[in-house]
Design a protein around this motif. Structure first.
Motif, PDB file in Angstrom:
ATOM      1  N   ASP A  91       0.825  -1.209   0.000  1.00  0.00           N
ATOM      2  CA  ASP A  91       0.000   0.000   0.000  1.00  0.00           C
ATOM      3  C   ASP A  91       0.857   1.255   0.000  1.00  0.00           C
ATOM      4  O   ASP A  91       0.536   2.241  -0.684  1.00  0.00           O
ATOM      5  N   SER A  92       1.943   1.242   0.763  1.00  0.00           N
ATOM      6  CA  SER A  92       2.815   2.405   0.820  1.00  0.00           C
ATOM      7  C   SER A  92       3.494   2.666  -0.521  1.00  0.00           C
ATOM      8  O   SER A  92       3.573   3.815  -0.980  1.00  0.00           O
ATOM      9  N   ALA A  93       3.968   1.614  -1.177  1.00  0.00           N
ATOM     10  CA  ALA A  93       4.637   1.773  -2.470  1.00  0.00           C
ATOM     11  C   ALA A  93       3.660   2.252  -3.537  1.00  0.00           C
ATOM     12  O   ALA A  93       3.977   3.145  -4.339  1.00  0.00           O
ATOM     13  N   ILE A  94       2.463   1.682  -3.560  1.00  0.00           N
ATOM     14  CA  ILE A  94       1.466   2.072  -4.560  1.00  0.00           C
ATOM     15  C   ILE A  94       1.042   3.522  -4.361  1.00  0.00           C
ATOM     16  O   ILE A  94       0.977   4.305  -5.320  1.00  0.00           O
ATOM     17  N   LEU A  95       0.764   3.907  -3.132  1.00  0.00           N
ATOM     18  CA  LEU A  95       0.326   5.270  -2.857  1.00  0.00           C
ATOM     19  C   LEU A  95       1.407   6.276  -3.221  1.00  0.00           C
ATOM     20  O   LEU A  95       1.126   7.309  -3.854  1.00  0.00           O
ATOM     21  N   SER A  96       2.637   5.999  -2.856  1.00  0.00           N
ATOM     22  CA  SER A  96       3.742   6.914  -3.160  1.00  0.00           C
ATOM     23  C   SER A  96       3.944   7.058  -4.661  1.00  0.00           C
ATOM     24  O   SER A  96       4.189   8.163  -5.163  1.00  0.00           O
ATOM     25  N   ALA A  97       3.833   5.958  -5.410  1.00  0.00           N
ATOM     26  CA  ALA A  97       4.018   6.013  -6.859  1.00  0.00           C
ATOM     27  C   ALA A  97       2.874   6.760  -7.544  1.00  0.00           C
ATOM     28  O   ALA A  97       3.090   7.473  -8.525  1.00  0.00           O
ATOM     29  N   LEU A  98       1.657   6.617  -7.048  1.00  0.00           N
ATOM     30  CA  LEU A  98       0.531   7.328  -7.645  1.00  0.00           C
ATOM     31  C   LEU A  98       0.649   8.831  -7.427  1.00  0.00           C
ATOM     32  O   LEU A  98       0.266   9.625  -8.300  1.00  0.00           O
ATOM     33  N   ILE A  99       1.172   9.247  -6.292  1.00  0.00           N
ATOM     34  CA  ILE A  99       1.294  10.673  -6.009  1.00  0.00           C
ATOM     35  C   ILE A  99       2.401  11.306  -6.844  1.00  0.00           C
ATOM     36  O   ILE A  99       2.202  12.343  -7.487  1.00  0.00           O
ATOM     37  N   ALA A 100       3.573  10.706  -6.848  1.00  0.00           N
ATOM     38  CA  ALA A 100       4.758  11.335  -7.442  1.00  0.00           C
ATOM     39  C   ALA A 100       5.184  10.725  -8.765  1.00  0.00           C
ATOM     40  O   ALA A 100       6.232  11.086  -9.284  1.00  0.00           O
ATOM     41  N   SER A 101       4.418   9.779  -9.300  1.00  0.00           N
ATOM     42  CA  SER A 101       4.691   9.052 -10.548  1.00  0.00           C
ATOM     43  C   SER A 101       5.622   7.862 -10.329  1.00  0.00           C
ATOM     44  O   SER A 101       5.618   6.936 -11.140  1.00  0.00           O
ATOM     45  N   CYS A 102       6.401   7.862  -9.253  1.00  0.00           N
ATOM     46  CA  CYS A 102       7.276   6.720  -8.980  1.00  0.00           C
ATOM     47  C   CYS A 102       7.738   6.780  -7.530  1.00  0.00           C
ATOM     48  O   CYS A 102       7.625   7.811  -6.855  1.00  0.00           O
ATOM     49  N   CYS A 103       8.246   5.672  -7.068  1.00  0.00           N
ATOM     50  CA  CYS A 103       8.961   5.604  -5.791  1.00  0.00           C
ATOM     51  C   CYS A 103      10.064   4.565  -5.974  1.00  0.00           C
ATOM     52  O   CYS A 103      10.192   3.960  -7.048  1.00  0.00           O
ATOM     53  N   PHE A 104      10.852   4.355  -4.944  1.00  0.00           N
ATOM     54  CA  PHE A 104      11.983   3.439  -5.058  1.00  0.00           C
ATOM     55  C   PHE A 104      11.999   2.507  -3.851  1.00  0.00           C
ATOM     56  O   PHE A 104      11.622   2.897  -2.742  1.00  0.00           O
ATOM     57  N   ILE A 105      12.436   1.269  -4.099  1.00  0.00           N
ATOM     58  CA  ILE A 105      12.552   0.267  -3.043  1.00  0.00           C
ATOM     59  C   ILE A 105      14.030   0.025  -2.783  1.00  0.00           C
ATOM     60  O   ILE A 105      14.759  -0.436  -3.666  1.00  0.00           O
ATOM     61  N   TYR A 106      14.436   0.346  -1.573  1.00  0.00           N
ATOM     62  CA  TYR A 106      15.819   0.115  -1.142  1.00  0.00           C
ATOM     63  C   TYR A 106      15.907  -1.273  -0.520  1.00  0.00           C
ATOM     64  O   TYR A 106      15.176  -1.592   0.411  1.00  0.00           O
ATOM     65  N   ILE A 107      16.798  -2.109  -1.061  1.00  0.00           N
ATOM     66  CA  ILE A 107      16.919  -3.501  -0.637  1.00  0.00           C
ATOM     67  C   ILE A 107      18.260  -3.695   0.056  1.00  0.00           C
ATOM     68  O   ILE A 107      19.306  -3.294  -0.462  1.00  0.00           O
ATOM     69  N   ARG A 108      18.219  -4.299   1.211  1.00  0.00           N
ATOM     70  CA  ARG A 108      19.444  -4.591   1.961  1.00  0.00           C
ATOM     71  C   ARG A 108      19.222  -5.868   2.768  1.00  0.00           C
ATOM     72  O   ARG A 108      18.116  -6.397   2.825  1.00  0.00           O
ATOM     73  N   LYS A 109      20.266  -6.346   3.380  1.00  0.00           N
ATOM     74  CA  LYS A 109      20.172  -7.521   4.243  1.00  0.00           C
ATOM     75  C   LYS A 109      20.047  -7.087   5.697  1.00  0.00           C
ATOM     76  O   LYS A 109      20.730  -6.145   6.130  1.00  0.00           O
ATOM     77  N   ASP A 110      19.171  -7.775   6.440  1.00  0.00           N
ATOM     78  CA  ASP A 110      19.055  -7.486   7.866  1.00  0.00           C
ATOM     79  C   ASP A 110      20.068  -8.322   8.652  1.00  0.00           C
ATOM     80  O   ASP A 110      20.926  -9.000   8.075  1.00  0.00           O
ATOM     81  N   GLU A 111      19.951  -8.295   9.980  1.00  0.00           N
ATOM     82  CA  GLU A 111      20.917  -9.002  10.814  1.00  0.00           C
ATOM     83  C   GLU A 111      20.883 -10.510  10.608  1.00  0.00           C
ATOM     84  O   GLU A 111      21.887 -11.202  10.811  1.00  0.00           O
TER      85      GLU A 111
END
Length: 406
Positions: A91-111
């Motif tokens: 929901d957060s990714a979809i909403l952000s992309a609809l408002i600003a035309s795009c968003c980005f997903i930062y991928i990393r490894k956790d502990e």
């Protein structure tokens, strides 16, 4: 690569004002300059209107986009998303992309070595995109900022490593085994001209909301004269005592005596202004905004008539349904890219993108079917299965009805 980092920073600075302005419009916090020349500025400031049509246009589409999962998930992509609060993440990714035309997903490894996914807004990240795969060739993101929106932690994403900068100075470089930058764009309606997509809050929608906002403000000011019509008195003697304006306005009985010449004053009232022109203008603007965004007048608060069934609701929202299906295709590909890069990072192996071609993203229906629709689907499935045995099964029927067969 250092030169590319400077280019990415400059590129982001160009787009920040526009992105932040759209977020303000979504939150109804943006107040454009009034182009009117009749109402004095001090009066205009007292009757500032707030209108949430742009937010309604975004939410009406975002609330109907519910990601279901992946079909033929041979690489276990759904497991990655299940560990990253999927109800909030999608929901957060979809909403952000609809408002600003795009968003980005930062991928990393956790502990624990699992993939951690973080949504970054479009005013904090950018990159050079590959138009074929939809992945970035190189990316930049502000991962943390101070109270003045100045970056305190930055990251430069490259295919083989990720460089981190603290307060503008190089801090460390972490190897990237995925072979793809760990910053994946989620784009709404990309095309060849605008590879980073188009916002749901279009310029025409902005204009229509601003016009409607000015109409509400003028109607609010006019309502004061509508509530208390202006009155006048002619023929008063010059020796008469001046009247108290407030008392003359609210009093139900005023007494005037004749002057020494025997003349008496005459009372009058200016014609009362009508609110109908503002109502008609606001309705016209609402119709134009609804046509621009695929909504109906009912969605914007103008009650027309109550649809009799779910099918009637679907018919009135046909444009919105088509827009939602298009958005599902755009976001489905983006979420598949996120899962692909996350799987490469988690397994520490650079899989080929074409190895994931069998995996298909699935969505819940844009409109939830009612009992009449479910009955019609059941009858149609029986008849089609009689002509083509096993054409409908629990999987494709589940996609049609939105009911999980488990």
């Amino acid at each position: 690569m250092e030169n590319n980092l400077d280019k990415l920073k400059q590129r982001l600075q160009v787009h920040i004002p526009r992105v932040q302005m759209r977020y303000k419009r979504y939150e109804s916090k943006y107040h454009p300059a009034d182009v009117g020349f009749v109402v004095p500025p001090q009066i205009r400031g007292q009757y500032a209107a707030v209108l949430g049509w742009c937010g309604k246009a975004v939410d009406s589409l975002a609330d109907r986009l519910v990601f279901r999962g992946f079909k033929d998930d041979n690489f276990g992509l759904q497991d990655i998303f299940n560990l990253n609060s999927p109800d909030i993440f999608f929901d957060s990714a979809i909403l952000s992309a609809l408002i600003a035309s795009c968003c980005f997903i930062y991928i990393r490894k956790d502990e624990e070595g699992a993939s951690a996914l973080e949504v970054i807004e479009a005013d904090k990240a950018t990159g050079f995109i590959d138009p074929i795969t939809g992945l970035l060739k190189e990316g930049y993101a502000m991962l943390a900022t101070d109270e003045l929106s100045r970056p305190t932690l930055e990251a430069h994403f490259l295919p083989d490593r990720t460089d981190y900068y603290v307060n503008g100075k190089f801090s460390q470089s972490i190897k990237n085994p995925a072979g793809v930058p760990l910053l994946v764009p989620v784009i709404y309606r990309p095309d060849a001209v605008r590879p980073f997509g188009r916002s749901r809050i279009s310029r025409s929608a902005e204009y229509l909301q601003d016009h409607a906002k000015r109409t509400l403000e003028r109607a609010d000011i006019t309502s004061e004269f509508y509530s208390f019509p202006q009155k006048y008195v002619v023929g008063l003697s010059q020796d008469a005592e001046p009247m108290d304006k407030w008392k003359a306005t609210i009093s139900s009985m005023l007494q005037f005596t004749k002057d020494e010449d025997g003349d008496s004053p005459k009372l009058g009232q200016f014609s009362q202004p009508s609110m109908s022109p503002f109502t008609e203008q606001l309705r016209t603007l609402a119709s134009a905004f609804a046509g621009e965004t695929g909504l109906t007048l009912d969605d914007l608060g103008f009650i027309t008539e109550n649809p009799s069934s779910a099918e009637a609701i679907k018919a009135s929202h046909e444009t919105l349904r088509i827009t939602a299906r298009k958005a599902q295709r755009c976001f489905g590909t983006a979420f598949l890219n996120v899962g692909y890069v996350a799987r490469c990072l988690e397994d520490e192996f650079p899989y080929q993108r074409n190895q994931f071609y069998l995996t298909k993203p699935t969505w819940y229906p844009v409109f939830e079917p009612d009992m009449a629709t479910l009955s019609g689907i059941g009858d149609a499935a029986i008849k089609i299965n009689q002509a083509i045995p096993q054409y409908f099964n629990k999987d494709n029927l589940s996609e049609l009805t939105g009911l999980d067969h488990e």
